[in-house]
Design a protein around this motif. Structure first.
Motif: not given
Lengths: 710, 64
Positions: B36-39, B41-42
């Motif tokens: 569910r994390r944003s790209d 942020h990753l």
């Protein structure tokens, strides 16, 4: 973005830990090579008690695990943590205390282990004062690490730091529980737990020493240094998160796979097996994440020895974390356990994963903090090939030795008798493999020496910038974004991360360990099993002092090949007075649990004096000092008192009578020895008498039911 | 061999079930949250090791 702040990184502490890593690495490997050659040429102990195999084997394991890898961890953590958090270490004083404290502990280990001062718990052999020192230094390291995390300039904690946090938490828990003991002198103690329970906690510790000292901190280092060396981000950050949580959750459960087919309750063995198999998934996730980071950079791997070291390290991690779970399957473990297969497996992990990654990091790090270039890339390349060759020469013969010996142990003639009833036959068969292994270890050591020269020359050329000035924006309060979810939240909260990791790690420990400790049914009592006599107790402590457990198990597994060779299989109720348990993990010599009554007292006397006189071709070292030295009874009463406090049923006030009983039994044993032709003055006062009393007692408390012909 | 493994696993009691259940919970939770994390942020997280050093000497990996 906050305003720019100027600060400096502490490179001096990194440099110190690097020195210690290199020097202790050489020492630890040298002791390993020496021990390996002693297995082929026992006379290489020069009949000196302090350097006999049983005493230097734990010295080797402690030196390479806690001195070489330990200092390697601290070097990498102190270097990467500061940079990932954009902050200097919390306290220079704590850094110094950590460094000198750790080196003092290593020195204490290097002195006490050859002196035979050991708790006999594998990889936790150090006695209680050193254990307390370890706890203090470890806490100092923790405060320093968390202090740095709290004053950081980077909002989020990179995955490497999570691995460091999990390492710190778990090692703390493991160290405390596995070293619970009651001292009876300044340098001796008796463990609180006995027999099966002691075994379970020890292997819960032992396995997790591998997991949380040799693996998780090194995974943290991999997640930092592999991207640095290849100059590209980790292949999948998502995978690294799953890798972390799954790994730390599962690892803690797998300990009982070291005790398959032993007297440990079956449910605990099954848990160990299931979780070990599950470990393949996160381990391989991590390995693939490492290797795939090099996607598109393989041309550089061909030229760059640092990347070569790292690729072999990550591959060795993958190999040993596949092999480990396979060895945890009961039917495979039945073949591998107690053989050199396990030793080979361990060395794929240590020489391949820990060693090669440490070398790669050192080659990358030293030129950077010394502001120069590596003295010789060519030498580093040669080192890479020498080390790889050394691993192959080490491991392949040992695999072969393990399989050969296991097959020989289990081979039956058509008429139902063992083909090789004499254990020694199965040892002499594999001696050529032992020699090759020792040569393999030497080759690996030569590579490490070459690296040391290369690195020290590099240091000589450059100049270490002890305080590397840098700048970074100050930390600004994070604005909560709508829809922000749990993991992003925890990445900014180290204390919550610490607590989360602790809970995850403890679940395994609680479910596995507590039932064993509180449910009496797990260890059925056997009425005929009695506490050791004072003389046997002293003999047992000599057995511990000499490290006999390094080569002899005391656990007959329920296989026909074992009951035929050794006698009735071992029952958990037989070990309730065994503090510590002495099941062992390797049979370089035969199992001794049913040794009592097999041979005469004089056989044991001559065998300890000169093993080859009783067993021609034996590689057991001679123990002449046991014949020459007087038995000390200084602590006999104190030991009895401690054991009584732990519910060993000696009669009330027995501590006062113990020495008199000991002397009486010693006279009886000495009289028997004389009757069998042994001539020696003051025989009843010698250590050998106590050891013989202990060996003759082993496994005799339960008498196997006679086989009655139908 | 499969039969043998299953046989030995036959007496796994509630502890094994509890452990499997908790593991699956942790594992599934981690996977759901990770995906569910944003790209962005990753990418930021993955680049942390690479933008932490301001004073590295030039590429050390070239041949001497």
């Amino acid at each position: 973005m906050g305003k720019m702040e100027s600060f400096s990184y502490d490179n001096k502490i990194v440099k110190w830990f690097a020195y210690a890593t290199i020097i202790w690495g050489l020492v630890g490997m040298l002791v390993g090579v020496w021990a390996a050659f002693q297995l082929v040429f026992p006379s290489l102990n020069f009949s000196t008690a302090e350097v006999s195999f049983g005493r230097i084997r734990p010295l080797h394991t402690n030196a390479v695990i806690f001195a070489f890898v330990g200092n390697g961890i601290f070097m990498g953590v102190y270097h990467s943590l500061q940079r990932l958090l954009k902050a200097r270490m919390f306290s220079d004083a704590l850094s110094k205390f950590h460094f000198w404290g750790w080196q003092a502990i290593i020195l204490a280990a290097a002195i006490t282990l050859p002196l035979g001062l050991t708790s006999s718990h594998e990889y936790a052999e150090l006695e209680w004062p050193i254990d307390i020192a370890i706890a203090l230094v470890w806490i100092a390291f923790g405060i320093n690490m968390f202090g740095t995390i709290l004053k950081r300039r980077e909002n989020h904690l990179y995955v490497a730091i999570w691995f460091y946090i999990a390492t710190w938490v778990t090692v703390t828990v493991l160290h405390v529980f596995n070293n619970l003991s009651i001292p009876y002198s300044l340098l001796h103690s008796i463990p609180v737990l006995a027999g099966v329970q002691d075994a379970l906690v020890q292997w819960w510790y032992g396995h997790n020493a591998v997991a949380f000292f040799l693996t998780t901190p090194y995974l943290g280092l991999m997640y930092y240094y592999l991207p640095k060396a290849s100059n590209r981000p980790i292949f999948s950050y998502k995978l690294s998160i799953i890798h972390f949580w799954a790994l730390i959750f599962i690892y803690i459960w797998a300990g009982p796979h070291h005790l398959l087919y032993t007297s440990l309750p079956d449910w605990a063995q099954s848990l160990g097996t299931v979780f070990s198999i599950m470990l393949i998934a996160p381990s391989w996730g991590g390995m693939l994440n490492g290797l795939l980071t090099l996607r598109g950079a393989w041309d550089r791997v061909r030229q760059d020895p640092i990347l070569k070291f790292m690729v072999v390290a990550v591959s060795a991690y993958g190999m040993s974390t596949l092999e480990g779970p396979l060895l945890s399957i009961k039917s495979i473990n039945a073949i591998s356990h107690y053989t050199d297969w396990t030793v080979a497996h361990v060395h794929i992990g240590t020489l391949g994963w820990n060693g090669m990654l440490t070398f790669g990091i050192l080659y990358w790090l030293i030129p950077r903090i010394f502001n120069t270039k590596l003295h010789s890339m060519r030498w580093a390349n040669i080192h890479f090939w020498v080390a790889t060759l050394g691993i192959l020469f080490y491991a392949i013969p040992l695999y072969w030795a393990g399989w050969t010996q296991s097959m020989m142990w289990k081979q039956f003639e058509p008429d139902g008798f063992l083909t090789y009833p004499n254990f020694l036959e199965t040892v002499t068969q594999i001696l050529p493999m032992y020699l090759l292994r020792a040569i393999g270890g030497t080759i690996y050591l030569v590579g490490a020496i070459l690296m040391s020269v290369n690195l020290f020359k590099t240091m000589g050329k450059g100049n270490c910038e002890d305080n590397e000035v840098t700048e970074a924006p100050a930390l600004t309060p994070h604005k909560k974004v709508k829809g922000e979810y749990w993991h992003k939240w925890i990445e900014r909260r180290p204390v919550q991360m610490l607590m989360g990791a602790t809970v995850v790690v403890l679940i395994g420990g609680l479910v596995e360990i507590f039932p064993m400790l509180i449910i009496d049914d797990n260890v059925p009592k056997i009425a005929s099993v009695q506490p050791y006599t004072p003389l046997e107790l002293e003999g047992r402590d000599l057995y511990i002092r000499e490290g006999c457990v390094g080569c002899h198990s005391q656990m007959v597994r329920p296989f026909r090949s074992e009951t035929e060779r050794y006698g009735d299989y071992s029952k958990s109720g037989e070990f309730i007075y065994d503090r510590p348990f002495l099941w062992g993990s390797k049979r370089t010599g035969p199992d001794l649990h049913r040794e009592g009554g097999k041979y005469t007292n004089s056989w044991h006397y001559y065998h300890m004096l000169e093993p080859e006189s009783m067993s021609p071709g034996s590689i057991m070292p001679p123990y002449p000092w046991l014949i020459e030295d007087d038995l000390s009874t200084k602590y006999t009463s104190a030991k009895i008192k401690v054991l009584q406090s732990l519910n060993t049923p000696y009669p009330e006030g027995y501590a006062d009578q113990a020495v008199a009983d000991l002397e009486e039994q010693a006279r009886e044993v000495a009289d028997q020895l004389r009757a069998e032709g042994v001539e020696q003055e003051n025989l009843e006062k010698k250590e050998i008498v106590a050891l013989i009393a202990y060996l003759q007692r082993l496994g005799t408390d339960i008498t196997p039911e006679p086989i009655v012909e139908q | 061999m499969y039969k043998y493994i299953l046989e030995t696993a036959g007496n796994i009691n509630w502890m094994a079930l509890f452990s499997l259940f908790t593991f699956l919970t942790v594992f599934i939770l981690a996977i759901v949250l990770v995906f569910r994390r944003s790209d962005d942020h990753l990418r930021h997280m993955a680049s942390l090791p690479l933008d932490d050093d301001h004073s590295s000497p030039s590429d050390q990996t070239e041949k001497n």
